[in-house]
Design an enzyme around this catalytic site. Structure first.
Site, PDB file in Angstrom:
ATOM      1  CB  SER A  13      -7.483   6.783  -2.743  1.00  0.00           C
ATOM      2  OG  SER A  13      -7.624   6.072  -1.341  1.00  0.00           O
ATOM      3  N   GLY A  14      -7.736   6.454  -5.826  1.00  0.00           N
ATOM      4  CA  GLY A  14      -8.860   7.180  -7.306  1.00  0.00           C
ATOM      5  C   GLY A  14      -9.506   5.978  -7.874  1.00  0.00           C
ATOM      6  CD  GLU A  33      -6.059  -4.005  -5.309  1.00  0.00           C
ATOM      7  OE1 GLU A  33      -6.611  -2.806  -5.532  1.00  0.00           O
ATOM      8  OE2 GLU A  33      -5.125  -4.860  -4.683  1.00  0.00           O
ATOM      9  CB  CYS A  41      -4.818   5.713   1.427  1.00  0.00           C
ATOM     10  SG  CYS A  41      -5.644   6.622   2.548  1.00  0.00           S
ATOM     11  CB  CYS A  46      -3.478   7.544   4.680  1.00  0.00           C
ATOM     12  SG  CYS A  46      -3.143   8.092   3.477  1.00  0.00           S
ATOM     13  CE  LYS A  49       0.351   8.726   8.965  1.00  0.00           C
ATOM     14  NZ  LYS A  49       0.502   9.426   7.741  1.00  0.00           N
ATOM     15  CE1 TYR A 175       2.866  14.373   3.753  1.00  0.00           C
ATOM     16  CE2 TYR A 175       5.068  14.936   1.292  1.00  0.00           C
ATOM     17  CZ  TYR A 175       3.381  15.375   2.485  1.00  0.00           C
ATOM     18  OH  TYR A 175       3.066  16.510   1.981  1.00  0.00           O
ATOM     19  CB  ILE A 176       6.834   7.028   4.808  1.00  0.00           C
ATOM     20  CG1 ILE A 176       6.004   7.807   3.963  1.00  0.00           C
ATOM     21  CG2 ILE A 176       7.442   5.621   5.582  1.00  0.00           C
ATOM     22  CD1 ILE A 176       5.481   6.058   2.984  1.00  0.00           C
ATOM     23  CD  GLU A 179       3.939  10.695   8.136  1.00  0.00           C
ATOM     24  OE1 GLU A 179       3.517   9.430   7.696  1.00  0.00           O
ATOM     25  OE2 GLU A 179       3.103  11.447   8.175  1.00  0.00           O
ATOM     26  NE  ARG A 196      19.103  11.887  -1.094  1.00  0.00           N
ATOM     27  CZ  ARG A 196      18.755  11.705  -1.806  1.00  0.00           C
ATOM     28  NH1 ARG A 196      19.388  10.535  -3.031  1.00  0.00           N
ATOM     29  NH2 ARG A 196      17.722  11.633  -2.809  1.00  0.00           N
ATOM     30  N   GLY A 258      11.342   6.786  -0.310  1.00  0.00           N
ATOM     31  CA  GLY A 258      10.369   7.897  -1.387  1.00  0.00           C
ATOM     32  C   GLY A 258       9.682   6.302  -1.997  1.00  0.00           C
ATOM     33  CG  ASP A 299       0.456   7.029  -4.767  1.00  0.00           C
ATOM     34  OD1 ASP A 299      -0.203   8.110  -4.988  1.00  0.00           O
ATOM     35  OD2 ASP A 299       0.906   6.739  -3.975  1.00  0.00           O
ATOM     36  CB  ALA A 337      -0.883  16.712   8.170  1.00  0.00           C
ATOM     37  CG  HIS A 432      -8.417  33.334  24.808  1.00  0.00           C
ATOM     38  ND1 HIS A 432      -7.284  33.421  24.890  1.00  0.00           N
ATOM     39  CD2 HIS A 432      -7.923  32.659  26.480  1.00  0.00           C
ATOM     40  CE1 HIS A 432      -6.487  32.880  25.610  1.00  0.00           C
ATOM     41  NE2 HIS A 432      -6.891  33.545  26.984  1.00  0.00           N
ATOM     42  CD  GLU A 437      -6.236  32.648  21.090  1.00  0.00           C
ATOM     43  OE1 GLU A 437      -7.081  33.598  21.995  1.00  0.00           O
ATOM     44  OE2 GLU A 437      -6.073  31.876  22.751  1.00  0.00           O
TER      45      GLU A 437
HETATM   46  P1  NDP Z   1       9.860  11.203   0.146  1.00  0.00           P
HETATM   47  O1  NDP Z   1       9.346  11.173  -1.647  1.00  0.00           O
HETATM   48  O2  NDP Z   1       8.492  12.043   1.280  1.00  0.00           O
HETATM   49  O3  NDP Z   1      10.722  11.335   0.603  1.00  0.00           O
HETATM   50  C1  NDP Z   1      11.985  10.246   0.096  1.00  0.00           C
HETATM   51  C2  NDP Z   1      13.124  10.806   0.850  1.00  0.00           C
HETATM   52  O4  NDP Z   1      13.893   9.755   0.562  1.00  0.00           O
HETATM   53  C3  NDP Z   1      13.430  11.503   1.007  1.00  0.00           C
HETATM   54  O5  NDP Z   1      14.441  12.424   1.996  1.00  0.00           O
HETATM   55  C4  NDP Z   1      15.020  11.370  -0.155  1.00  0.00           C
HETATM   56  O6  NDP Z   1      15.625  12.591   0.085  1.00  0.00           O
HETATM   57  C5  NDP Z   1      15.098  10.403   0.356  1.00  0.00           C
HETATM   58  N1  NDP Z   1      16.032   9.578  -1.094  1.00  0.00           N
HETATM   59  C6  NDP Z   1      15.453   9.403  -2.260  1.00  0.00           C
HETATM   60  N2  NDP Z   1      16.602   8.384  -2.668  1.00  0.00           N
HETATM   61  C7  NDP Z   1      17.156   7.638  -1.943  1.00  0.00           C
HETATM   62  C8  NDP Z   1      18.084   7.314  -1.901  1.00  0.00           C
HETATM   63  N3  NDP Z   1      18.444   6.521  -2.756  1.00  0.00           N
HETATM   64  N4  NDP Z   1      19.169   7.214  -0.150  1.00  0.00           N
HETATM   65  C9  NDP Z   1      19.016   7.807   0.149  1.00  0.00           C
HETATM   66  N5  NDP Z   1      17.880   8.373   0.365  1.00  0.00           N
HETATM   67  C10 NDP Z   1      17.570   8.685  -0.549  1.00  0.00           C
HETATM   68  O7  NDP Z   1       9.159  10.064   0.066  1.00  0.00           O
HETATM   69  P2  NDP Z   1       8.293   8.747   0.805  1.00  0.00           P
HETATM   70  O8  NDP Z   1       8.925   7.829   0.888  1.00  0.00           O
HETATM   71  O9  NDP Z   1       8.285   9.122   2.523  1.00  0.00           O
HETATM   72  O10 NDP Z   1       6.865   9.380   0.626  1.00  0.00           O
HETATM   73  C11 NDP Z   1       6.551   8.547  -0.473  1.00  0.00           C
HETATM   74  C12 NDP Z   1       5.366   9.919  -0.558  1.00  0.00           C
HETATM   75  O11 NDP Z   1       3.980   9.363  -0.220  1.00  0.00           O
HETATM   76  C13 NDP Z   1       5.314  11.233  -0.424  1.00  0.00           C
HETATM   77  O12 NDP Z   1       6.279  12.131  -0.521  1.00  0.00           O
HETATM   78  C14 NDP Z   1       3.609  11.743  -0.732  1.00  0.00           C
HETATM   79  O13 NDP Z   1       3.383  12.467  -1.038  1.00  0.00           O
HETATM   80  C15 NDP Z   1       3.184  10.549   0.700  1.00  0.00           C
HETATM   81  N6  NDP Z   1       3.309  10.104   2.068  1.00  0.00           N
HETATM   82  C16 NDP Z   1       1.978  11.529   2.905  1.00  0.00           C
HETATM   83  C17 NDP Z   1       1.828  11.866   3.704  1.00  0.00           C
HETATM   84  C18 NDP Z   1       0.744  12.308   4.443  1.00  0.00           C
HETATM   85  O14 NDP Z   1       0.184  12.732   3.861  1.00  0.00           O
HETATM   86  N7  NDP Z   1       0.690  12.160   5.721  1.00  0.00           N
HETATM   87  C19 NDP Z   1       2.329   9.757   5.002  1.00  0.00           C
HETATM   88  C20 NDP Z   1       3.186   9.248   3.595  1.00  0.00           C
HETATM   89  C21 NDP Z   1       4.059   9.147   2.212  1.00  0.00           C
HETATM   90  P3  NDP Z   1      16.249  13.917  -0.157  1.00  0.00           P
HETATM   91  O15 NDP Z   1      15.557  14.415   0.647  1.00  0.00           O
HETATM   92  O16 NDP Z   1      17.622  14.211  -0.423  1.00  0.00           O
HETATM   93  O17 NDP Z   1      15.473  13.708  -1.914  1.00  0.00           O
END
Ligand code: NDP
Length: 447
Positions: A13-14, A33, A41, A46, A49, A175-176, A179, A196, A258, A299, A337, A432, A437
């Site tokens: 995207s970027g 690429e 995305c 996105c 998904k 997020y992931i 979802e 966790r 993550g 990212d 979202a 309405h 609303e």
């Molecule tokens: P996130 O950073 O949102 O969440 C990662 C999750 O994994 C957290 O709950 C974290 O726990 C947990 N975690 C991290 N390390 C460990 C570990 N070693 N063991 C167990 N649990 C762990 O990452 P995602 O992968 O869900 O998504 C990445 C990014 O992508 C998002 O931050 C977002 O910016 C983007 N995204 C956006 C979407 C949207 O706009 N709808 C959809 C999907 C992705 P803790 O909470 O304790 O830190």
């Protein structure tokens, strides 16, 4: 002197937006690429998904329709149809990206680009030079190492599973995870979510998180304060052992723990580009790395990992580099979202953050059953919350859980960006009957 004015590494995207805008401003631009046009995305993020999210919502639409007179059984779900239709649509989008770049006059290199120095890039057996270079290589799923971690899949593989997992464990609380747990539960899989922490979506408003937790519990098994110790494979089943002593047998384990910046094998060591402790490329407010003339955004810089943010960053950079029009990136009030079940949408501060920043705040909230569900019998709740800075009457946070939360919050984010006050929301006439609303009819602050 150089082959190009700008060489972009990564057609996500970027990268694509920066390349196209820079070319429009007259620059000679190339982009490399090595995987797929459109990046995460379009290919494994996105777009697919959201398609899978639509697919899973049809189950609830079917059952909800009974109370409206639609009788008969819920149609059977066929994973192969969804997966293959998705793949065809993504191929179509890949082609559009190719055409857009070509139409903008950007030269496309298919292959992994490696920096040889601050101006030279190598792609396979080709070497090209560029005055400026942009690194927009995005991120990559992170899976912690533990016995059997190689048996888990990530968001890179989940869309293309050869068969539908009737039992799935999703690990993570972001997020992931939310979802995909919602998607697979909706598609009919026996779904468990292991997180966790205490309640998922750590960075969101506390009430919103709690409301989503309660809704999620109706669709899946919520394993909180839960940590996977080991995964073993027996026949075609995955046996998951948790540190807490429990265990689970599933067909698939999805790790959504993550994403890490994608910086490997880029030849950064041949330049002065340096990384932050979290592995993200270090940049200044102009997206310039520690090597003058080399830039990075999206990212890979680890700021806000959202497609529209990377695109906005690309527009700013292209303007600053080739339009001689200095712009800065405004990271305030970025709406977001989570396409969970139900959806969650949010803009501005959560209650705890708002209290810390403004001290005296007022909270308005509404928790109700959507009109549609009076006949469907679906117990799903809708939740909305406004946070107001008492001193200025400015709205500093808006949060929603419910159908189309992302669509509704997107409109309200415009108002937030314009500095909307509670009095202005109150003076807005509602439409309405809609759920939205409620945002302009909440009169009584929470005591
Ligand atoms: P996130 O950073 O949102 O969440 C990662 C999750 O994994 C957290 O709950 C974290 O726990 C947990 N975690 C991290 N390390 C460990 C570990 N070693 N063991 C167990 N649990 C762990 O990452 P995602 O992968 O869900 O998504 C990445 C990014 O992508 C998002 O931050 C977002 O910016 C983007 N995204 C956006 C979407 C949207 O706009 N709808 C959809 C999907 C992705 P803790 O909470 O304790 O830190």
């Amino acid at each position: 002197m150089f082959d190009f004015d700008l060489f972009v590494i990564g057609a996500g995207s970027g990268g694509v937006r920066t390349a196209r805008m820079s070319a429009r401003y007259g620059a000679r631009v190339a982009i490399a690429e090595d995987r797929y046009m459109g990046g995460t995305c379009v290919n494994v993020g996105c777009v697919p998904k959201k398609l899978y999210s639509y697919a899973s919502h049809f189950r609830y639409d079917c059952t909800d329709s009974k109370g409206f007179g639609w009788q008969g059984s819920v149609p059977a779900f066929d994973w192969n149809v969804l997966r293959d239709n998705k793949t065809a649509e993504i191929s179509r989008l890949n082609g559009i990206y190719d055409t857009l770049l070509d139409g903008s006059g950007v030269t496309l290199y298919n292959g992994r680009a490696r920096l040889l120095d601050k101006h030279m890039v190598e792609i396979g057996d080709k070497k090209v030079s560029s005055e400026k270079i942009l690194i927009a290589t995005g991120g990559w799923p992170f899976v912690p190492e533990f016995p059997g971690s190689e048996l888990a899949v990530t968001s890179n593989e989940i869309f293309d599973l050869p068969s539908f997992p009737e039992r799935i464990l999703v690990v993570g609380g972001g997020y992931i995870a939310l979802e995909f747990a919602g998607i697979f539960a909706g598609l009919g899989a026996d779904t468990s979510l292991s997180y966790r922490g205490e309640i998922p979506l750590k960075h969101f408003d506390k009430d919103l998180r709690e409301k989503l937790y309660l809704e999620s519990e109706r669709h899946m098994t919520m394993l909180m304060k839960s940590n996977v110790e080991e995964i073993t494979k027996k026949d075609n089943e995955l046996h998951v052992k948790f540190k807490e002593g429990n265990s689970l047998v599933v067909d698939c384990v999805l790790y959504a723990t993550g994403r890490k910046p994608n910086t490997e094998n880029l030849g950064l060591e041949n330049t002065g580009v340096s990384l932050q402790p979290n592995g993200a490329i270090a940049i200044n407010e102009h997206f310039e790395t520690t090597e003058p003339g080399i830039y990075a955004l999206g990212d890979v810089v680890g700021r806000i990992a959202l497609t529209p943010v990377a695109i906005a960053e690309g527009m700013v950079l292209a303007s600053n580099l080739f339009k001689n029009k200095e712009k800065t990136m405004d990271y305030s009030n970025i709406a977001t979202a989570v396409f969970s079940h139900p959806n969650v949408g949010t803009v501005g501060l959560g209650e705890e953050q708002a209290k810390a920043e403004y001290g005296d705040i007022e909270v308005f909230e509404s928790d109700f059953r959507h009109l549609k569900h009076t006949l469907s019998g679906n117990p799903e709740r809708t939740y909305m919350k406004l946070i107001v800075d008492k001193a200025t009457d400015r709205v500093v946070g808006m949060h929603m859980m419910g159908a189309d939360a992302g669509e509704i919050i997107q409109g309200l984010a415009v108002a937030m960006q314009c500095g909307v006050t509670k009095a202005q929301l109150d003076s807005t006439i509602g439409i309405h009957p809609t759920a939205a609303e409620e945002f302009v009819t909440m009169r009584q602050a929470r005591t």
